[in-house]
Design a protein around this motif. Structure first.
Motif, PDB file in Angstrom:
ATOM      1  N   PRO A 153      -7.827  36.764   0.921  1.00  0.00           N
ATOM      2  CA  PRO A 153      -6.354  36.694   0.881  1.00  0.00           C
ATOM      3  C   PRO A 153      -5.793  35.849   2.011  1.00  0.00           C
ATOM      4  CG  PRO A 153      -7.034  38.657   2.048  1.00  0.00           C
ATOM      5  CD  PRO A 153      -8.293  37.897   1.717  1.00  0.00           C
ATOM      6  N   ALA A 154      -4.501  35.538   1.925  1.00  0.00           N
ATOM      7  CA  ALA A 154      -3.754  35.052   3.087  1.00  0.00           C
ATOM      8  C   ALA A 154      -3.288  36.286   3.850  1.00  0.00           C
ATOM      9  CB  ALA A 154      -2.569  34.204   2.653  1.00  0.00           C
ATOM     10  N   LEU A 155      -3.422  36.269   5.172  1.00  0.00           N
ATOM     11  CA  LEU A 155      -3.190  37.454   5.988  1.00  0.00           C
ATOM     12  C   LEU A 155      -1.958  37.256   6.857  1.00  0.00           C
ATOM     13  CD1 LEU A 155      -6.940  37.669   6.858  1.00  0.00           C
ATOM     14  CD2 LEU A 155      -5.742  39.314   5.408  1.00  0.00           C
ATOM     15  N   ALA A 156      -1.282  38.368   7.155  1.00  0.00           N
ATOM     16  CA  ALA A 156       0.011  38.294   7.835  1.00  0.00           C
ATOM     17  C   ALA A 156      -0.105  38.009   9.324  1.00  0.00           C
ATOM     18  CB  ALA A 156       0.782  39.595   7.611  1.00  0.00           C
ATOM     19  N   GLY A 157      -1.231  38.333   9.940  1.00  0.00           N
ATOM     20  CA  GLY A 157      -1.372  38.124  11.378  1.00  0.00           C
ATOM     21  C   GLY A 157      -2.799  38.378  11.806  1.00  0.00           C
ATOM     22  N   TRP A 158      -3.085  38.125  13.097  1.00  0.00           N
ATOM     23  CA  TRP A 158      -4.449  38.262  13.581  1.00  0.00           C
ATOM     24  C   TRP A 158      -4.973  39.698  13.532  1.00  0.00           C
ATOM     25  CZ3 TRP A 158      -7.272  34.227  13.420  1.00  0.00           C
ATOM     26  CH2 TRP A 158      -6.719  32.959  13.619  1.00  0.00           C
ATOM     27  N   PRO A 159      -4.173  40.719  13.858  1.00  0.00           N
ATOM     28  CA  PRO A 159      -4.692  42.088  13.710  1.00  0.00           C
ATOM     29  C   PRO A 159      -5.110  42.394  12.264  1.00  0.00           C
ATOM     30  CG  PRO A 159      -2.740  42.092  15.099  1.00  0.00           C
ATOM     31  CD  PRO A 159      -2.843  40.718  14.524  1.00  0.00           C
ATOM     32  N   GLU A 160      -4.329  41.883  11.303  1.00  0.00           N
ATOM     33  CA  GLU A 160      -4.697  42.104   9.903  1.00  0.00           C
ATOM     34  C   GLU A 160      -5.983  41.353   9.557  1.00  0.00           C
ATOM     35  OE1 GLU A 160      -2.936  41.579   5.365  1.00  0.00           O
ATOM     36  OE2 GLU A 160      -1.599  41.313   7.082  1.00  0.00           O
ATOM     37  N   ALA A 161      -6.160  40.177  10.132  1.00  0.00           N
ATOM     38  CA  ALA A 161      -7.380  39.410   9.888  1.00  0.00           C
ATOM     39  C   ALA A 161      -8.604  40.169  10.387  1.00  0.00           C
ATOM     40  CB  ALA A 161      -7.287  38.043  10.566  1.00  0.00           C
ATOM     41  N   VAL A 162      -8.492  40.769  11.574  1.00  0.00           N
ATOM     42  CA  VAL A 162      -9.603  41.558  12.115  1.00  0.00           C
ATOM     43  C   VAL A 162      -9.889  42.759  11.221  1.00  0.00           C
ATOM     44  CG1 VAL A 162     -10.334  43.013  14.046  1.00  0.00           C
ATOM     45  CG2 VAL A 162      -9.252  40.789  14.487  1.00  0.00           C
ATOM     46  N   ARG A 163      -8.841  43.444  10.791  1.00  0.00           N
ATOM     47  CA  ARG A 163      -9.038  44.602   9.904  1.00  0.00           C
ATOM     48  C   ARG A 163      -9.692  44.179   8.593  1.00  0.00           C
ATOM     49  NH1 ARG A 163      -3.871  45.982  11.979  1.00  0.00           N
ATOM     50  NH2 ARG A 163      -2.827  45.112  10.147  1.00  0.00           N
ATOM     51  N   HIS A 164      -9.290  43.023   8.073  1.00  0.00           N
ATOM     52  CA  HIS A 164      -9.872  42.533   6.822  1.00  0.00           C
ATOM     53  C   HIS A 164     -11.372  42.262   6.995  1.00  0.00           C
ATOM     54  CE1 HIS A 164     -10.234  40.461   3.013  1.00  0.00           C
ATOM     55  NE2 HIS A 164     -10.680  39.386   3.637  1.00  0.00           N
ATOM     56  N   LEU A 165     -11.746  41.611   8.088  1.00  0.00           N
ATOM     57  CA  LEU A 165     -13.160  41.336   8.330  1.00  0.00           C
ATOM     58  C   LEU A 165     -13.960  42.629   8.457  1.00  0.00           C
ATOM     59  CD1 LEU A 165     -13.042  38.342  10.831  1.00  0.00           C
ATOM     60  CD2 LEU A 165     -13.802  38.301   8.451  1.00  0.00           C
ATOM     61  N   LYS A 166     -13.406  43.597   9.155  1.00  0.00           N
ATOM     62  CA  LYS A 166     -14.107  44.873   9.312  1.00  0.00           C
ATOM     63  C   LYS A 166     -14.278  45.574   7.968  1.00  0.00           C
ATOM     64  CE  LYS A 166     -12.690  46.007  14.058  1.00  0.00           C
ATOM     65  NZ  LYS A 166     -11.889  46.943  14.893  1.00  0.00           N
ATOM     66  N   SER A 167     -13.274  45.463   7.097  1.00  0.00           N
ATOM     67  CA  SER A 167     -13.361  46.130   5.798  1.00  0.00           C
ATOM     68  C   SER A 167     -14.453  45.519   4.934  1.00  0.00           C
ATOM     69  CB  SER A 167     -12.014  46.050   5.066  1.00  0.00           C
ATOM     70  OG  SER A 167     -11.739  44.721   4.624  1.00  0.00           O
ATOM     71  N   ILE A 168     -14.718  44.222   5.099  1.00  0.00           N
ATOM     72  CA  ILE A 168     -15.749  43.541   4.312  1.00  0.00           C
ATOM     73  C   ILE A 168     -17.126  43.680   4.948  1.00  0.00           C
ATOM     74  CG2 ILE A 168     -16.524  41.304   3.422  1.00  0.00           C
ATOM     75  CD1 ILE A 168     -13.606  40.409   3.499  1.00  0.00           C
TER      76      ILE A 168
END
Length: 291
Positions: A153-168
């Motif tokens: 996805p396109a992510l709203a900010g860097w904290p969301e990007a980190v959470r996305h990577l952790k989820s995968i």
């Protein structure tokens, strides 16, 4: 942090291709770092910092942005995003830098490019570190890559990007600390138009996500066997689904001097600067230089 200089060359079809240079001892064989499918030169910054500080006589390190990734131009023809063309781009860079022979680190796709390079210019390869890649790619690992590329996805900010990577990737990478996840996000993504997106041409991910994987891909043993009897190391992520223990064992059977290392607590593809893996790489490279 290690300083680097950003440079560009022009590909045969007119693209601007970026690469980083971390200056080292010109008497040493240079180290060329080749990233994975949708990754870029930033993947190797932390490793370059360590190597510059801890190798007895540090080589010049060159970290590459393939076409369509990082600082390089996106291709008008997505069909040129293939390992043959990317190998030709690499040869162009080696010629431009007047590098007759180098040591290479190939992460995932980078290792596949090296299998092509050994078929067309084996004399350019002085030593190799394969990062979670070999002549056989397990179909489950390929499907796993397809899965996370399809849902990128396109992510709203860097904290969301980190959470996305952790989820995968969190389950496969228990060794990573919080700063590792933040560094990973900064290397994969870029802030573009107030959205955090992967720093590569979306056409690359789309093409791979539609690759038919009903049958295993053809192996590259014929190409692997063309590597000269040079210093070689293979890193396998402990939780990798792409590179199997059986493939590593066969690589060692064909190249008995090959050094095999497991990146504990990591999956595909291991972060090379995370300890104790970084110490293994430093030890290997020191042995290559003879210091």
């Amino acid at each position: 942090m290690a300083d680097f200089e950003q440079h560009f060359i022009q590909s045969a079809d007119g693209l601007s291709l970026g690469y980083r240079v971390y200056a080292g001892d010109p008497a040493q064989m240079p180290l060329i770092c080749l990233p994975g499918l949708t990754r870029n030169a930033r993947d190797f910054h932390q490793l370059a910092t360590l190597l510059t500080a801890q190798i007895v006589v540090a080589p010049t390190i060159v970290s590459v942005d393939y076409r369509g990734r990082g600082t390089s131009d996106r291709a008008a023809d997505p069909a040129t995003y293939n390992i043959g063309t990317e190998c030709q781009d690499l040869l162009l860079l080696l010629d431009h830098l007047k590098i007759d022979k180098a040591c290479f680190i190939g992460t995932s796709r980078g290792g596949l490019i090296l299998h092509i390079l050994t078929s067309v210019a084996p004399e350019r390869i002085g030593c190799v570190i394969f990062n979670d890649v070999g002549p056989v790619l397990e179909i489950q690992g390929l499907r796993d890559i397809q899965s996370y590329l399809t849902g990128a996805p396109a992510l709203a900010g860097w904290p969301e990007a980190v959470r996305h990577l952790k989820s995968i990737h969190g389950q496969g990478f228990p060794a990573l600390q919080e700063d590792d996840w933040q560094d990973l996000a900064q290397s994969i993504y870029v802030d573009r138009d107030d959205r955090i997106t992967a720093d590569c041409d979306p056409a690359i991910g789309r093409a791979f996500a539609t690759l038919p994987l009903e049958e295993p891909l053809p192996d590259l043993w014929a190409q692997f066997d063309q590597f000269a009897d040079i210093p070689m190391m293979v890193v396998r992520g402990e939780n990798s689904t792409l590179l199997s223990e059986a493939t590593v064992g066969e690589m060692q059977a064909r190249r008995p001097r090959l050094r095999a290392v497991v990146a504990l607590g990591q999956g595909h593809a291991p972060l090379l600067h995370v300890e104790p893996l970084a110490r293994d790489i430093i030890s290997f490279l020191n042995s290559v230089t003879g210091d």
